[in-house]
Scaffold this active site. Structure first.
Site, PDB file in Angstrom:
ATOM      1  N   HIS A  38       2.527 -21.246  35.908  1.00 16.36           N
ATOM      2  CA  HIS A  38       2.924 -21.489  35.101  1.00 16.36           C
ATOM      3  C   HIS A  38       3.202 -22.698  36.594  1.00 16.36           C
ATOM      4  O   HIS A  38       3.306 -22.036  37.639  1.00 16.36           O
ATOM      5  CB  HIS A  38       4.363 -20.726  35.239  1.00 16.36           C
ATOM      6  CG  HIS A  38       5.662 -21.396  34.887  1.00 16.36           C
ATOM      7  ND1 HIS A  38       5.542 -22.707  33.572  1.00 16.36           N
ATOM      8  CD2 HIS A  38       6.956 -21.517  35.853  1.00 16.36           C
ATOM      9  CE1 HIS A  38       6.749 -23.170  34.409  1.00 16.36           C
ATOM     10  NE2 HIS A  38       7.591 -22.205  35.115  1.00 16.36           N
ATOM     11  N   CYS A 113       4.091 -27.106  31.035  1.00 15.09           N
ATOM     12  CA  CYS A 113       4.708 -26.760  32.171  1.00 15.09           C
ATOM     13  C   CYS A 113       4.472 -27.373  33.381  1.00 15.09           C
ATOM     14  O   CYS A 113       4.321 -28.273  34.011  1.00 15.09           O
ATOM     15  CB  CYS A 113       5.461 -24.983  32.791  1.00 15.09           C
ATOM     16  SG  CYS A 113       3.808 -24.102  32.604  1.00 15.09           S
TER      17      CYS A 113
END
Length: 173
Positions: A38, A113
């Protein structure tokens, strides 16, 4: 002789998190640039992230730098570059991206993301973060049969505890 005001250079960082609990295998993979990561963009002491939900409003949210959303483990910070944009121009980039990156546009492999972090860093600095951050998604698009179907759909809004109102971004100038 007129005095010139020096142009402010604001650093833009990408904070990288491991999405899988740390163990020997994830540590080895991390050093090889392999893993499920992420990322979020840090600028002016705030970190901007993107996550999915089922509604047509922003998926962009703000968290404390290097903390990330629940369930991730901070790994490292990478300096992407510097921006000479004013606070107002930075805020405009964030507002524009907040409209473009809606929660219902999130997909694990093609708009996640890391795609958001890459786009935000690029719009602020003209540079992108290292490609290895999103290598798992790239491989997933090449071999979709190995990706569990439950990973491809965005989570429901009820699962998103960290979604914050767009007004918590940078203050309007």
């Amino acid at each position: 002789m007129p005095s010139s005001t020096p142009t402010r250079r604001t650093p833009v960082y990408v904070n990288i998190y491991d999405m899988i609990p740390s163990n020997v295998l994830t540590s080895i993979g991390y050093f090889m640039g392999i893993g499920v990561f992420h990322s979020g963009v840090e600028i002016l002491d705030k970190e901007f992230n993107f996550g999915g939900h089922e509604y047509n409003f922003t998926g962009v949210f703000c968290v404390e730098p290097k903390v990330g959303p629940p369930g991730v483990v901070f790994k490292e910070t990478t300096l992407v570059g510097f921006t000479t944009k004013t606070d107002q121009e930075i805020n405009q980039v964030i507002q524009t991206l907040s409209k473009e990156f809606t929660g219902d546009s999130y997909t694990l492999l093609t708009r996640n993301c890391n795609h958001f972090s890459s786009e935000m860093a690029y719009r602020l600095t003209g540079s992108r973060p290292p490609a290895w951050i999103n290598r798992a998604a790239k491989l997933g698009t090449m071999f979709p049969c190995v990706v569990p179907q439950g990973w491809v759909e965005p989570p429901s809004a009820e699962d998103e505890e960290m979604v914050r109102d767009r007004e918590t971004l940078l203050p309007r100038q």
